[in-house]
Design an enzyme around this catalytic site. Sequence first.
Site, mmCIF file in Angstrom:
data_model
loop_
_atom_site.group_PDB
_atom_site.id
_atom_site.type_symbol
_atom_site.label_atom_id
_atom_site.label_comp_id
_atom_site.label_asym_id
_atom_site.label_seq_id
_atom_site.Cartn_x
_atom_site.Cartn_y
_atom_site.Cartn_z
ATOM 1 N N HIS A 1 0.828 -1.200 0.000
ATOM 2 C CA HIS A 1 0.000 0.000 0.000
ATOM 3 C C HIS A 1 0.866 1.256 0.000
ATOM 4 C CE1 HIS A 1 -3.976 -1.960 1.503
ATOM 5 N NE2 HIS A 1 -3.434 -2.616 0.488
ATOM 6 N N GLU B 1 0.824 3.966 1.911
ATOM 7 C CA GLU B 1 1.326 4.357 3.228
ATOM 8 C C GLU B 1 2.504 3.468 3.638
ATOM 9 O OE1 GLU B 1 -3.273 4.512 3.542
ATOM 10 O OE2 GLU B 1 -1.739 3.516 2.327
ATOM 11 N N CYS C 1 -6.132 1.638 5.305
ATOM 12 C CA CYS C 1 -6.731 0.382 5.756
ATOM 13 C C CYS C 1 -6.226 0.085 7.175
ATOM 14 C CB CYS C 1 -6.364 -0.757 4.801
ATOM 15 S SG CYS C 1 -4.621 -1.227 4.876
ATOM 16 N N CYS D 1 -2.362 -0.539 7.387
ATOM 17 C CA CYS D 1 -1.595 0.700 7.263
ATOM 18 C C CYS D 1 -1.773 1.574 8.495
ATOM 19 C CB CYS D 1 -2.005 1.454 6.000
ATOM 20 S SG CYS D 1 -1.410 0.672 4.477
#
Length: 337
Positions: free
Chosen positions: A265, A267, A293, A296
Amino acid sequence: MIIGLTGENCAGKGTAAEYLMKRSFYYYSLSDAIREELVQAGEEITREGLIRKGNELREKFGAGVLAERILAKIKKDEGKNYVVDSFRNPGEVEAFRERKDFFLLYVTASAKVRFERMKGRKREGDPNTLEAFLKIEEAEAKNEEKTKQNTHATYAMAEKKVQNEADLKGFYLALDGVLAGISKEFVPDRPSWDEYFMRIAKMVASRSNCIKRKVAAVIVKDKRIVSTGYNGTPRGCKNCNEGGCPRCNNFSESAKNLDECLCSHAEENAIAQAAYHGIAVKESTIYVTFSPCLTCARMIINSGIKEVVYNADYPMTEATTALLKQAGVMMRQYKVE
């Protein structure tokens, strides 16, 4: 406001006028008054003809006659911004200076640059050498008779000079600076820090190789970007858009089978990039194009990031929000189109 344009041949007066027209300025040229005379007389419109007829009109009606004719048209339609091209005689400037909203701009460039521009337009009758080009200009530059063209004296009356030697972007920025100096109406609005960093995040997202969704994160500390990241397969692996992630390429339903996804992801990548280069992210803010999410969110908390600013909601927002709140990490939305 009325912006008058003066300057040498091929310096960029026309380009300046076109740019101002895009900024809602209405266009006039002092040469229009001469063209009207030539058309009525059934004469061909040429550079030589324009100069000759212009001198005739000034001699018959005064040095400011062309300006007076254009001013009469402007007075019939007040309340707009105007750009007026082709000031070549001090009398024309003096006529416009009867108005307090007039500002004369001198657009210039080196003779060599202007000559190359002239050659590029490939007009019949244009001089073939730089020497011939300069000789024609010199004939228009100084005249003892007040009713003839006197470009040097006209340039000297300008409030501002803009050099047009480089690229168009630089020229446009210079014109923006002139406008901002004349009126607060044209002072560009500076984006807030939130808008600035979020728009950068949206640009970073364009680098994503994930075929499901392009997401980006920008980590900021003391108003300085310390790391960026976008979603995609890990370093050295086949890109998602090249078939590198089976889940994404099977078009799995959003927020399902995430344990099968090989893409990191945004992040996660931004935090990992900071660690990879030995940069601390403690007490920083992370701007993300979608809210994080749960996985993260845990990384954000453990890395010491103090604030999350997101553009759009991700489907798993509720659990993420609760965890971030519990850990004392601020979370807020800032939307940009």
